[in-house]
Design a protein around this motif. Sequence first.
Motif, PDB file in Angstrom:
ATOM      1  N   SER A   1       0.809  -1.274   0.157  1.00 36.93           N
ATOM      2  CA  SER A   1      -0.119  -0.099  -0.063  1.00 36.93           C
ATOM      3  C   SER A   1       0.874   1.233   0.141  1.00 36.93           C
ATOM      4  O   SER A   1       0.366   2.320  -0.414  1.00 36.93           O
ATOM      5  N   GLY A   2       2.125   1.234   0.496  1.00 39.17           N
ATOM      6  CA  GLY A   2       2.926   2.397   0.620  1.00 39.17           C
ATOM      7  C   GLY A   2       3.607   2.847  -0.688  1.00 39.17           C
ATOM      8  O   GLY A   2       3.877   3.875  -0.915  1.00 39.17           O
ATOM      9  N   ASP A   3       3.517   1.764  -1.819  1.00 39.89           N
ATOM     10  CA  ASP A   3       3.810   2.034  -2.974  1.00 39.89           C
ATOM     11  C   ASP A   3       2.707   1.957  -3.923  1.00 39.89           C
ATOM     12  O   ASP A   3       2.887   2.468  -5.244  1.00 39.89           O
ATOM     13  N   ALA A   4       1.366   2.025  -3.595  1.00 41.80           N
ATOM     14  CA  ALA A   4       0.230   2.033  -4.483  1.00 41.80           C
ATOM     15  C   ALA A   4       0.211   3.250  -5.422  1.00 41.80           C
ATOM     16  O   ALA A   4      -0.510   3.011  -6.369  1.00 41.80           O
ATOM     17  N   ALA A   5       0.410   4.424  -5.089  1.00 40.81           N
ATOM     18  CA  ALA A   5       0.418   5.562  -5.865  1.00 40.81           C
ATOM     19  C   ALA A   5       1.351   5.732  -6.908  1.00 40.81           C
ATOM     20  O   ALA A   5       1.386   6.492  -7.699  1.00 40.81           O
ATOM     21  N   TYR A   6       2.532   4.764  -6.828  1.00 35.53           N
ATOM     22  CA  TYR A   6       3.518   4.812  -7.671  1.00 35.53           C
ATOM     23  C   TYR A   6       3.750   3.583  -8.579  1.00 35.53           C
ATOM     24  O   TYR A   6       4.198   3.933  -9.812  1.00 35.53           O
ATOM     25  N   LEU A   7       3.491   2.612  -8.136  1.00 38.76           N
ATOM     26  CA  LEU A   7       3.718   1.224  -8.994  1.00 38.76           C
ATOM     27  C   LEU A   7       2.142   0.649  -8.900  1.00 38.76           C
ATOM     28  O   LEU A   7       1.575   0.618  -8.292  1.00 38.76           O
ATOM     29  N   PHE A   8       2.388   0.102 -10.299  1.00 32.27           N
ATOM     30  CA  PHE A   8       1.142  -0.581 -10.627  1.00 32.27           C
ATOM     31  C   PHE A   8       1.096  -1.923 -10.138  1.00 32.27           C
ATOM     32  O   PHE A   8       2.095  -2.546  -9.798  1.00 32.27           O
ATOM     33  N   PRO A   9      -0.138  -2.770  -9.806  1.00 26.57           N
ATOM     34  CA  PRO A   9      -0.244  -3.681  -9.102  1.00 26.57           C
ATOM     35  C   PRO A   9       0.469  -4.847  -9.956  1.00 26.57           C
ATOM     36  O   PRO A   9       0.635  -4.764 -11.398  1.00 26.57           O
ATOM     37  N   PRO A  10       0.673  -6.259  -9.208  1.00 27.13           N
ATOM     38  CA  PRO A  10       1.252  -7.242  -9.940  1.00 27.13           C
ATOM     39  C   PRO A  10       0.169  -7.567 -11.452  1.00 27.13           C
ATOM     40  O   PRO A  10      -0.877  -7.624 -11.165  1.00 27.13           O
ATOM     41  N   GLY A  11       1.031  -7.693 -12.621  1.00 25.96           N
ATOM     42  CA  GLY A  11       0.130  -8.458 -13.721  1.00 25.96           C
ATOM     43  C   GLY A  11      -0.389  -7.202 -14.332  1.00 25.96           C
ATOM     44  O   GLY A  11      -1.039  -7.448 -15.502  1.00 25.96           O
ATOM     45  N   TYR A  12      -0.270  -5.921 -13.843  1.00 25.59           N
ATOM     46  CA  TYR A  12      -1.220  -4.883 -14.473  1.00 25.59           C
ATOM     47  C   TYR A  12      -0.631  -4.358 -15.964  1.00 25.59           C
ATOM     48  O   TYR A  12      -1.227  -3.706 -16.789  1.00 25.59           O
ATOM     49  N   LEU A  13       0.721  -4.559 -15.691  1.00 27.78           N
ATOM     50  CA  LEU A  13       1.350  -4.284 -17.164  1.00 27.78           C
ATOM     51  C   LEU A  13       1.693  -5.340 -18.132  1.00 27.78           C
ATOM     52  O   LEU A  13       2.459  -5.295 -18.899  1.00 27.78           O
ATOM     53  N   GLN A  14       1.153  -6.442 -17.748  1.00 27.67           N
ATOM     54  CA  GLN A  14       1.603  -7.919 -18.507  1.00 27.67           C
ATOM     55  C   GLN A  14       0.400  -8.634 -18.335  1.00 27.67           C
ATOM     56  O   GLN A  14      -0.135  -8.899 -17.411  1.00 27.67           O
ATOM     57  N   ALA A  15      -0.099  -9.409 -19.552  1.00 26.29           N
ATOM     58  CA  ALA A  15      -0.641 -10.425 -19.534  1.00 26.29           C
ATOM     59  C   ALA A  15       0.065 -11.711 -20.385  1.00 26.29           C
ATOM     60  O   ALA A  15       0.687 -11.333 -21.553  1.00 26.29           O
ATOM     61  N   THR A  16      -0.545 -12.735 -19.973  1.00 27.09           N
ATOM     62  CA  THR A  16       0.320 -14.097 -20.532  1.00 27.09           C
ATOM     63  C   THR A  16      -0.638 -14.998 -21.051  1.00 27.09           C
ATOM     64  O   THR A  16      -1.030 -15.891 -20.549  1.00 27.09           O
ATOM     65  N   PRO A  17      -0.796 -14.700 -22.524  1.00 33.32           N
ATOM     66  CA  PRO A  17      -1.543 -15.630 -23.152  1.00 33.32           C
ATOM     67  C   PRO A  17      -1.000 -17.114 -23.595  1.00 33.32           C
ATOM     68  O   PRO A  17       0.364 -17.138 -23.223  1.00 33.32           O
ATOM     69  N   GLN A  18      -1.725 -18.122 -23.726  1.00 36.85           N
ATOM     70  CA  GLN A  18      -1.367 -19.266 -24.087  1.00 36.85           C
ATOM     71  C   GLN A  18      -0.667 -19.353 -25.306  1.00 36.85           C
ATOM     72  O   GLN A  18      -1.227 -19.335 -26.324  1.00 36.85           O
ATOM     73  N   VAL A  19       0.673 -19.430 -25.319  1.00 37.16           N
ATOM     74  CA  VAL A  19       1.437 -19.278 -26.785  1.00 37.16           C
ATOM     75  C   VAL A  19       2.095 -20.758 -26.715  1.00 37.16           C
ATOM     76  O   VAL A  19       2.819 -21.123 -25.715  1.00 37.16           O
TER      77      VAL A  19
END
Length: 651
Positions: free
Chosen positions: A365-383
């Motif tokens: 929570s101390g980082d919430a204003a600066y870092l995006f939550p886990p997985g927010y900038l990444q999706a992992t399709p089945q490749v």
Amino acid sequence: MSLYGPDAGAVPRGIAFISLLSQRDLSLQLPINYVTVPGVSLTAACFPNKRYEDATAARCISNLLATGFRRIEADIYWDTSRRLWSLCPVQLGNTSTLSNSTMTTAEPSSRSTSSAMLASGQLTNRGAIKEARATFANGAQRRQDSSLSLTIPTAPADSTAASSVLPSVSSTATLTAGASGTSVVATSSASGTSPPDSSQNLLIEVGPYSCTPSADFKLLTTVLSGYLEDTETDLNATTRYLILNLHAAAPASDPSGSPQKPATSALPQQGDLISSIISSNNSIYLYTPTELLAERASLNYTETSSASSSYYQPDTAYFTVTVVNNQQTTSDSWPSEGYIELGKAKRLLTTYGTVDPQMTGYNFSGDAAYLFPPGYLQATPQVTTKAGAVTGGCFFQPGVDHISAINSSWSTTTIDATTQQSDILPLVANLTSCGISALLNTTLNNIDAATDYTPYQAYAYAANWAWSDGEPRNTSVSGSKVSCAALNATSGRWQATDCAQTHYGACRIGHTPYKWQISSQQGHYTNLDEGCPYNTTFAVPRTALENSYLLAAWRDYRKITYGESDPMLWLNFNDLSTDACWVRGQNGSCPYLPTKSDAQGGQILVPTVAAIIVFVLAALTIFVKCAANRQSARSKRRRVDDRWDYEGVPS
């Protein structure tokens, strides 16, 4: 002194620079989550031999940033013995308590961190950066310094060009892992990386790991800050994404064992939070979750804000917009790179990757204003892949062209040691064409990017989806002007072509990203817009996936049109206004130079004599007509597509 110091050959130059610049400019209106970018794991590329030395790490990170890797994945370890985030997987304790009898002399680092010439002309002087940042904050655009020239740099004579195979390496040096137990080796720091005290120069060997205490997370953020600062007025400025995997460092008594979960009191406190460390060096570059949520809640504001431009608002075909009481909002949009860089003067987004169970008690929570939550900038399709080809999970689907059915947002897949090295570069290119960003998580040619950057440069270049190798060529060939882009049906890539030739053209249907039609007739580039059918527009692909759909439409058309042998298809992309400055639109003008300049030897230069004359005239103007001419100068602005007051380059 900046810790950012790549090898000179790692910086894109000549045709490679022009290719990257034009490809970036094409995607400036696209939401950043739909733009594919190459990624890399620092552990695989910089520390394959478990040696974490500050000078080597700084050079390795610098080379990766310079060659074009835009997603940087870093493993960082909370060292409870020193209360800091480290790049070294093992606790190093207090080096001042180590016995001097265990210290031996080591060979100095074979390569030192040094500054390298950057790959573009800077249009704003370094002394004005802080003032320019303040100007951006007040909603004004950065001023272009007309006393400096725009240069497309040529490649050094000893540089190695990226090819279809990973370049071979000349070095056969190997690093020997330390023996079990702890020993200390005195070593020298590279120029510009000297730590504040002598204990930071120690190379500590703990089990299989060799680490200098200064090889920590602050080193990474400092190198990143140096890169962002050195390139913030460059023409090749781009956003960077930092993905952090959180671990607990193993105790020195059992360096290869599982680390213990830190006690609550031993976890990072306020000053040790990741956001605090990032902000200390990179706060002015950081685009945050707070900004994203505010802008999603009020698209009206971002469209009318003087700090932005409608020209760089993200294409609404890529997300949904809801209107309530004349207020436009969205729940799934991301800004465009043009908006972030030109409107907001931001270039860095950070997020968590994986989080080990030992670190679940961290104060997220101390980082919430600066870092995006886990997985927010990444999706992992089945490749699924085989022999460098994508056999499943590709977002290009023949017959399916609606954005909701092709949701490639933030799609990323990892290339690891299970992929044969000979298949890596073709796989990167094929994944990119499928709308998937490829993240490298294996060591190329069994060597790190500090020792030899060339295989990593080849990987980054393989993610470029637009131009063929060696393109775009010089604009003058045998008296012809090859100033217009055309898609080759055979290679699937673009070539610079003589604008006077006759070809069919690419026509976008409506405002949809993936629906294309071929012009009803052939023509010269300059009159091709008249050949596009009703409800279509002469256009150019802006992403790799858009290019894949256009290529499929062009190949299908050639099959239907029996006997059509011409493989070339006009794209609405040219450098007619200014050599080596590629723009959309048949009447588009280069945003980087006020007038067309001669391009010789791969360079666009404002002649020195002319610069001197301008300087003298400017001085006379100040003394004779100071007030009137200053007012006139302020009113002169360039416009692109009659919407954007363009006064500088990406920050």
